[in-house]
Enzyme design. Structure first.
Site, PDB file in Angstrom:
ATOM      1  N   ASP A  16       0.857  -1.187   0.000  1.00 27.98           N
ATOM      2  CA  ASP A  16       0.000   0.000   0.000  1.00 27.98           C
ATOM      3  C   ASP A  16       0.891   1.234   0.000  1.00 27.98           C
ATOM      4  OD1 ASP A  16      -2.405   1.348   0.021  1.00 27.98           O
ATOM      5  OD2 ASP A  16      -2.632   1.275   2.198  1.00 27.98           O
ATOM      6  N   GLU A  89      -6.663   5.287  -8.497  1.00 25.94           N
ATOM      7  CA  GLU A  89      -7.932   5.791  -7.982  1.00 25.94           C
ATOM      8  C   GLU A  89      -8.522   6.935  -8.806  1.00 25.94           C
ATOM      9  OE1 GLU A  89      -9.794   6.764  -3.568  1.00 25.94           O
ATOM     10  OE2 GLU A  89      -7.959   5.614  -3.867  1.00 25.94           O
ATOM     11  N   LYS A 125      -9.696   2.143  -8.771  1.00 27.98           N
ATOM     12  CA  LYS A 125     -10.236   2.319  -7.423  1.00 27.98           C
ATOM     13  C   LYS A 125     -11.327   3.383  -7.434  1.00 27.98           C
ATOM     14  CE  LYS A 125      -7.748   2.227  -3.599  1.00 27.98           C
ATOM     15  NZ  LYS A 125      -6.668   2.537  -2.614  1.00 27.98           N
ATOM     16  N   THR A 149     -13.147   1.088  -2.713  1.00 36.28           N
ATOM     17  CA  THR A 149     -12.414   1.526  -1.531  1.00 36.28           C
ATOM     18  C   THR A 149     -13.314   2.341  -0.603  1.00 36.28           C
ATOM     19  OG1 THR A 149     -10.354   2.591  -0.815  1.00 36.28           O
ATOM     20  CG2 THR A 149     -11.549   3.626  -2.655  1.00 36.28           C
ATOM     21  N   PHE A 171     -11.817  -1.241   5.174  1.00 36.28           N
ATOM     22  CA  PHE A 171     -10.798  -0.546   5.958  1.00 36.28           C
ATOM     23  C   PHE A 171     -10.832  -1.018   7.410  1.00 36.28           C
ATOM     24  CE2 PHE A 171      -9.593   3.589   3.572  1.00 36.28           C
ATOM     25  CZ  PHE A 171      -9.481   2.885   2.389  1.00 36.28           C
TER      26      PHE A 171
END
Length: 313
Positions: A16, A89, A125, A149, A171
């Site tokens: 990440d 993203e 994303k 996400t 998350f």
């Protein structure tokens, strides 16, 4: 064998980070990025020239087009270090605009394809709003794979799974943060660690539900605060982990058994139309607050990235 190597026996490990020069030491299969990680990377001396190079190469393009080219450039560099996929993203400011999300996602994918990268190596994303999920479902039908996400609620996960989304990123750390802050002085860390961590419990519930009902969407735990959360999710389809925590896992040698399985589950299959989704999300105060906060934070970092780009024009 260190714990990172052991974890790879149970779970696909994903890095990440936007810091692609760090990737080789951890040998992840995939890598994920977001606006905050890219912003952090371009402010480091070793990456600043890359930003300037992209900006100078496209002087006549609009800001959003230049941003997308910066994101894709980082993605292309990352793909030199990982054998699998990179996640890139869509601008968080489009989180409630299905059509604009579709347009940006298609453009990002077109930029990758123009650089010779196939669709099997890219995940787009998108924030797991209702509009984002609908856009992702359309993209999946076009063969563009997505990573949903800012996912905090069970209803978000189920809506993605029932829509055939390739991957979701629930998350862990931000859920943990919310419950810890909410409890205040009553919080007892030992009672909320490992399998009892509220973020871990959320991912475990999603994972088991998907496995019970044959939903093919991959579950990738994300946003970790400590190695204990990672250890408690060993066995999840994928885990995306920051370089700092990857290094901590590398330094540990204690046995790391598989912690997560689909055994002993009994979760009724549920589906959500738009009204049911919005109501279920509204009923979950944690998810409502963290989704809104996450979009605001990513949007703010997108603005900061644009300011850095503008300064170099």
């Amino acid at each position: 064998m260190n714990q990172l190597e052991q974890l790879k026996q149970h779970t696909t490990v994903v890095a990440d980070t936007g810091n692609f020069l760090q990737l080789a030491q951890f040998a992840p299969r995939d890598a994920t990025t977001n606006p905050s990680l890219i912003l952090k990377a371009v402010q480091q001396p070793e990456y600043a020239p890359l930003l300037g190079e992209v900006v100078r190469a496209y002087p006549g393009l609009s800001m959003d087009e230049v941003v997308d080219r910066v994101l894709v450039r980082f993605g292309l560099e990352i793909l030199k270090f990982v054998p699998g996929r990179v996640s890139t993203e869509v601008d968080a400011r489009l989180s409630f605009d299905r059509d604009a999300t579709l347009a940006r996602a298609r453009r990002l994918m077109a930029l990758y394809e123009a650089a010779g990268v196939g669709r099997d190596r890219v995940l787009i994303k998108i924030a797991a709003t209702w509009e984002g999920i609908q856009a992702a479902a359309e993209l999946e039908r076009e063969g563009i794979h997505c990573n949903l996400t800012l996912l905090f609620a069970f209803c978000q996960a189920v809506a993605c799974g029932e829509s055939g989304i390739t991957l979701i990123s629930p998350f862990v750390g931000r859920i943990y943060d919310w419950f810890k802050k909410s409890a205040g002085a009553a919080w007892v860390e030992a009672d909320n660690a490992g399998a009892n961590d509220p973020g871990v419990k959320s991912v475990a519930r999603i994972y088991r539900h998907f496995k019970q009902h044959g939903l093919q969407t991959e579950v990738m735990g994300a946003s970790f605060r400590n190695v204990g959360q990672i250890q408690a999710l060993a066995g999840c389809d994928l885990l995306t982990i920051s370089p700092d925590l990857l290094a901590q896992l590398q330094s540990l040698s204690a046995p790391l058994p598989r912690a997560l399985s689909a055994a002993g589950i009994d979760s009724p299959r549920v589906q959500f139309n738009e009204a049911a989704f919005r109501y279920a999300l509204n009923e979950d105060a944690m998810a409502t607050e963290k989704l809104a906060e996450g979009i605001r934070l990513f949007a703010a970092d997108a603005v900061k990235l644009e300011a850095l780009i503008e300064a170099q024009r």
